[in-house]
Design a protein around this motif. Sequence first.
Motif, mmCIF file in Angstrom:
data_model
loop_
_atom_site.group_PDB
_atom_site.id
_atom_site.type_symbol
_atom_site.label_atom_id
_atom_site.label_comp_id
_atom_site.label_asym_id
_atom_site.label_seq_id
_atom_site.Cartn_x
_atom_site.Cartn_y
_atom_site.Cartn_z
ATOM 1 N N ILE A 1 -7.515 6.152 -9.701
ATOM 2 C CA ILE A 1 -6.745 7.381 -9.888
ATOM 3 C C ILE A 1 -5.913 7.322 -11.164
ATOM 4 O O ILE A 1 -5.858 8.296 -11.929
ATOM 5 C CB ILE A 1 -5.859 7.641 -8.651
ATOM 6 N N VAL A 2 -5.275 6.177 -11.409
ATOM 7 C CA VAL A 2 -4.501 6.041 -12.646
ATOM 8 C C VAL A 2 -5.428 6.108 -13.856
ATOM 9 O O VAL A 2 -5.103 6.730 -14.871
ATOM 10 C CB VAL A 2 -3.682 4.733 -12.639
ATOM 11 N N ASP A 3 -6.608 5.476 -13.759
ATOM 12 C CA ASP A 3 -7.560 5.502 -14.866
ATOM 13 C C ASP A 3 -8.000 6.935 -15.173
ATOM 14 O O ASP A 3 -8.105 7.336 -16.337
ATOM 15 C CB ASP A 3 -8.773 4.636 -14.516
ATOM 16 N N ARG A 4 -8.258 7.738 -14.139
ATOM 17 C CA ARG A 4 -8.636 9.139 -14.361
ATOM 18 C C ARG A 4 -7.496 9.916 -15.020
ATOM 19 O O ARG A 4 -7.731 10.762 -15.896
ATOM 20 C CB ARG A 4 -9.022 9.792 -13.036
ATOM 21 N N ALA A 5 -6.278 9.637 -14.583
ATOM 22 C CA ALA A 5 -5.127 10.325 -15.177
ATOM 23 C C ALA A 5 -5.007 9.994 -16.657
ATOM 24 O O ALA A 5 -4.702 10.866 -17.480
ATOM 25 C CB ALA A 5 -3.846 9.947 -14.434
ATOM 26 N N ILE A 6 -5.242 8.734 -17.001
ATOM 27 C CA ILE A 6 -5.219 8.340 -18.415
ATOM 28 C C ILE A 6 -6.300 9.094 -19.178
ATOM 29 O O ILE A 6 -6.074 9.594 -20.292
ATOM 30 C CB ILE A 6 -5.417 6.813 -18.548
ATOM 31 N N GLN A 7 -7.479 9.216 -18.601
ATOM 32 C CA GLN A 7 -8.588 9.900 -19.268
ATOM 33 C C GLN A 7 -8.241 11.365 -19.555
ATOM 34 O O GLN A 7 -8.525 11.887 -20.638
ATOM 35 C CB GLN A 7 -9.846 9.817 -18.398
ATOM 36 N N VAL A 8 -7.624 12.024 -18.589
ATOM 37 C CA VAL A 8 -7.267 13.433 -18.765
ATOM 38 C C VAL A 8 -6.173 13.593 -19.817
ATOM 39 O O VAL A 8 -6.118 14.589 -20.533
ATOM 40 C CB VAL A 8 -6.847 14.051 -17.417
ATOM 41 N N HIS A 9 -5.298 12.592 -19.939
ATOM 42 C CA HIS A 9 -4.245 12.643 -20.950
ATOM 43 C C HIS A 9 -4.752 12.248 -22.339
ATOM 44 O O HIS A 9 -4.050 12.432 -23.336
ATOM 45 C CB HIS A 9 -3.079 11.714 -20.564
ATOM 46 N N CYS B 1 0.832 -1.211 0.000
ATOM 47 C CA CYS B 1 0.000 0.000 0.000
ATOM 48 C C CYS B 1 0.863 1.257 0.000
ATOM 49 O O CYS B 1 0.534 2.244 -0.663
ATOM 50 C CB CYS B 1 -0.920 0.012 1.221
ATOM 51 N N MET B 2 1.945 1.229 0.776
ATOM 52 C CA MET B 2 2.840 2.382 0.820
ATOM 53 C C MET B 2 3.380 2.699 -0.570
ATOM 54 O O MET B 2 3.446 3.866 -0.982
ATOM 55 C CB MET B 2 3.993 2.100 1.778
ATOM 56 N N ARG B 3 3.779 1.664 -1.292
ATOM 57 C CA ARG B 3 4.319 1.872 -2.637
ATOM 58 C C ARG B 3 3.215 2.274 -3.615
ATOM 59 O O ARG B 3 3.443 3.085 -4.519
ATOM 60 C CB ARG B 3 5.037 0.598 -3.098
ATOM 61 N N TRP B 4 2.008 1.726 -3.453
ATOM 62 C CA TRP B 4 0.902 2.077 -4.345
ATOM 63 C C TRP B 4 0.489 3.529 -4.154
ATOM 64 O O TRP B 4 0.098 4.203 -5.107
ATOM 65 C CB TRP B 4 -0.287 1.153 -4.104
ATOM 66 N N ILE B 5 0.550 4.021 -2.922
ATOM 67 C CA ILE B 5 0.230 5.420 -2.668
ATOM 68 C C ILE B 5 1.161 6.322 -3.468
ATOM 69 O O ILE B 5 0.746 7.340 -4.040
ATOM 70 C CB ILE B 5 0.316 5.735 -1.160
ATOM 71 N N SER B 6 2.425 5.959 -3.528
ATOM 72 C CA SER B 6 3.387 6.738 -4.310
ATOM 73 C C SER B 6 3.008 6.762 -5.781
ATOM 74 O O SER B 6 3.064 7.812 -6.442
ATOM 75 C CB SER B 6 4.793 6.153 -4.148
ATOM 76 N N GLN B 7 2.590 5.607 -6.311
ATOM 77 C CA GLN B 7 2.170 5.551 -7.701
ATOM 78 C C GLN B 7 0.907 6.382 -7.936
ATOM 79 O O GLN B 7 0.793 7.085 -8.944
ATOM 80 C CB GLN B 7 1.915 4.093 -8.105
ATOM 81 N N ALA B 8 -0.029 6.321 -7.007
ATOM 82 C CA ALA B 8 -1.260 7.103 -7.141
ATOM 83 C C ALA B 8 -0.957 8.598 -7.105
ATOM 84 O O ALA B 8 -1.547 9.387 -7.860
ATOM 85 C CB ALA B 8 -2.239 6.733 -6.027
ATOM 86 N N GLU B 9 -0.040 9.002 -6.235
ATOM 87 C CA GLU B 9 0.322 10.408 -6.154
ATOM 88 C C GLU B 9 1.012 10.878 -7.435
ATOM 89 O O GLU B 9 0.776 12.000 -7.912
ATOM 90 C CB GLU B 9 1.226 10.657 -4.949
ATOM 91 N N THR B 10 1.849 10.025 -8.000
ATOM 92 C CA THR B 10 2.485 10.348 -9.271
ATOM 93 C C THR B 10 1.435 10.552 -10.359
ATOM 94 O O THR B 10 1.506 11.492 -11.155
ATOM 95 C CB THR B 10 3.467 9.233 -9.684
ATOM 96 N N ALA B 11 0.437 9.655 -10.393
ATOM 97 C CA ALA B 11 -0.633 9.771 -11.394
ATOM 98 C C ALA B 11 -1.432 11.055 -11.191
ATOM 99 O O ALA B 11 -1.798 11.730 -12.164
ATOM 100 C CB ALA B 11 -1.551 8.552 -11.320
ATOM 101 N N LEU B 12 -1.714 11.409 -9.937
ATOM 102 C CA LEU B 12 -2.458 12.644 -9.666
ATOM 103 C C LEU B 12 -1.638 13.870 -10.072
ATOM 104 O O LEU B 12 -2.168 14.819 -10.666
ATOM 105 C CB LEU B 12 -2.832 12.714 -8.187
ATOM 106 N N ASP B 13 -0.341 13.858 -9.765
ATOM 107 C CA ASP B 13 0.533 14.963 -10.183
ATOM 108 C C ASP B 13 0.502 15.125 -11.699
ATOM 109 O O ASP B 13 0.405 16.248 -12.223
ATOM 110 C CB ASP B 13 1.974 14.708 -9.727
#
Length: 407
Positions: free
Chosen positions: A341-349, A258-270
């Motif tokens: 969160i990653v799916d939303r980031a893909i949508q915005v891109h 979960c700790m590592r996934w949070i980092s990935q989610a934050e990267t996607a949100l950024d």
Amino acid sequence: MAIDFTLAPEHEEIRKRVRAFIQGTVVPAMEEVTEGDRDAYLRTIFRLRSQARDEGLWLPHMPKEWGGMGLGHVELAMVQSEAAKTRIGPWVLNCQAPDEGNMHTLLHWASDEQKEKYLRPLLDGTQMSCFAMTEPEVAGSDPTLIRTTAVQDGDEWVINGHKWFISNARRAGFAILIARTEQDVPEGTRGATTAFLVDLPNPGWKDVREVETMHGSTGHSEIVIEDLRLPDSAVLGGRGNGHRLGQYRLGPARLAHCMRWISQAETALDMMVDRALNRYSHGSLLAEKQGIQWLIADSAMELYQCKLMVLHAASKIDKGEDFRTEVSMAKHFVANSLNRIVDRAIQVHGALGYSTDTPLANMFQHARWARFADGADEIHQMRIAERTIAAYQATGSTNAATGGLPL
């Protein structure tokens, strides 16, 4: 009851040093490696590992007496989230799965002789390991159904069975193997399995293939075990303790994921926000459009929840409290939030996000794995419901099953 996740000054200094090392040293070094040049890739990782050790950023999850940084789980959450901003970050700090969980397991379950033979090389970074529990014929989320058998023959054990999705198997110098030793115990009963330490390679351990997944062949092997012979000294943690050992290992390991996934989610949100601030369409920036703002807001709220859940579960582990429900909730929620969160980031891109020109497509493929790794969504929901019902039956309130918080 005070809940304060503020880091002590010395731990905040560590977090900053990890961030500086990852962003200032690791990321630039890996950008210089030509894609497909495995020799250069390995040389770079070994050099970065040496630098991490020299800078005191080695083994953040292990006690100081074993060469680690001696961090608690709350502090470890900060370090893991910084390290996971790049895929190889945890490898560089030697806190990657599955070795991280195996280190914890050996530290708490191995004999002194086993620690010197198996734990010490993991800590030194000179060997890797794997954890062989999952089988294709039975539900991986129910280890009481394991069919791999270990039968005593004199002072040896003869093991036969079939395993798959054994991460790291082809790189491992040894395996922690779970097998059924109590043949008279009914299927589905705890206490029927035992953990064994297996030196690799071994003639009885046959690596059939790397299982191809939606994100390629990534080190998850199918293993056939035929007449593998082990001495009684290979038993880890005592006969019949395989289930207990596995569950002990998986609790903190789930939270580390979960700790590592949070980092990935934050990267996607950024990335989502950056794209929205720089993409102009239909008269305004995407960031000025309400539909995009909702995607950003939903992602920000979910990420906030993820962080609070992981920090609270980590604090319960550090306090020695029962953390099973909180870890199950965090694992389920963070895995699903990562997907959204990653799916939303893909949508915005748009089409760019669907391409491999950004890391989002690869992140989305890995995110889908998160929903069944270390326990499928539905299993965690089942356990959460069981504990919620039990809490109400015991006290007339479900409060104990919702964090035990004073509100």
